[in-house]
Scaffold this motif. Structure first.
Motif, mmCIF file in Angstrom:
data_model
loop_
_atom_site.group_PDB
_atom_site.id
_atom_site.type_symbol
_atom_site.label_atom_id
_atom_site.label_comp_id
_atom_site.label_asym_id
_atom_site.label_seq_id
_atom_site.Cartn_x
_atom_site.Cartn_y
_atom_site.Cartn_z
ATOM 1 N N ASN A 186 -0.161 1.689 5.881
ATOM 2 C CA ASN A 186 -0.682 0.373 6.265
ATOM 3 C C ASN A 186 0.322 -0.721 5.898
ATOM 4 O O ASN A 186 0.003 -1.661 5.165
ATOM 5 C CB ASN A 186 -2.034 0.125 5.617
ATOM 6 C CG ASN A 186 -2.802 -0.998 6.294
ATOM 7 O OD1 ASN A 186 -2.294 -1.633 7.216
ATOM 8 N ND2 ASN A 186 -4.007 -1.249 5.842
ATOM 9 N N ASN A 221 0.828 -1.201 0.000
ATOM 10 C CA ASN A 221 0.000 0.000 0.000
ATOM 11 C C ASN A 221 0.868 1.259 0.000
ATOM 12 O O ASN A 221 1.643 1.482 0.927
ATOM 13 C CB ASN A 221 -0.899 0.007 1.248
ATOM 14 C CG ASN A 221 -1.802 -1.205 1.280
ATOM 15 O OD1 ASN A 221 -2.661 -1.362 0.434
ATOM 16 N ND2 ASN A 221 -1.589 -2.086 2.245
ATOM 17 N N GLN A 226 -0.579 -4.682 6.276
ATOM 18 C CA GLN A 226 -1.582 -5.403 5.483
ATOM 19 C C GLN A 226 -0.943 -6.002 4.233
ATOM 20 O O GLN A 226 -0.303 -5.301 3.452
ATOM 21 C CB GLN A 226 -2.724 -4.467 5.077
ATOM 22 C CG GLN A 226 -3.845 -5.186 4.376
ATOM 23 C CD GLN A 226 -4.991 -4.243 4.048
ATOM 24 O OE1 GLN A 226 -4.854 -3.022 4.126
ATOM 25 N NE2 GLN A 226 -6.118 -4.800 3.686
#
Length: 74
Positions: free
Chosen positions: A23, A14, A26
């Motif tokens: 982020n 990201n 993730q």
């Protein structure tokens, strides 16, 4: 590159428009696999070992982190 590589494992997925990571925790299995494929293809095209090393880096992350997800799906 080089912001995509997470030295602790795998790749960041990201990014903001300016290229900074957001982020960073993730990760998605499909994206991880795609990045490995891209580095394998770059190695095939250019023969530069840095791309092979990056592919191996990604495969190790898939095996060590995504594998639990794969086991649940199987």
């Amino acid at each position: 590159m080089p912001k995509i590589v997470d030295q602790s494992g795998g790749f960041y997925h990201n990014f903001k428009d300016d290229g900074s990571v957001f982020n960073g925790e993730q990760r998605h299995l499909v994206s991880s696999c795609r990045m490995v494929w891209i580095f394998c293809k770059a190695y095939e095209l250019y023969g530069d070992d840095k791309y092979l090393d990056l592919a191996k880096h990604g495969v190790e992350y898939i095996r060590s982190k995504h594998w639990d997800v794969l086991r649940v799906l199987i």
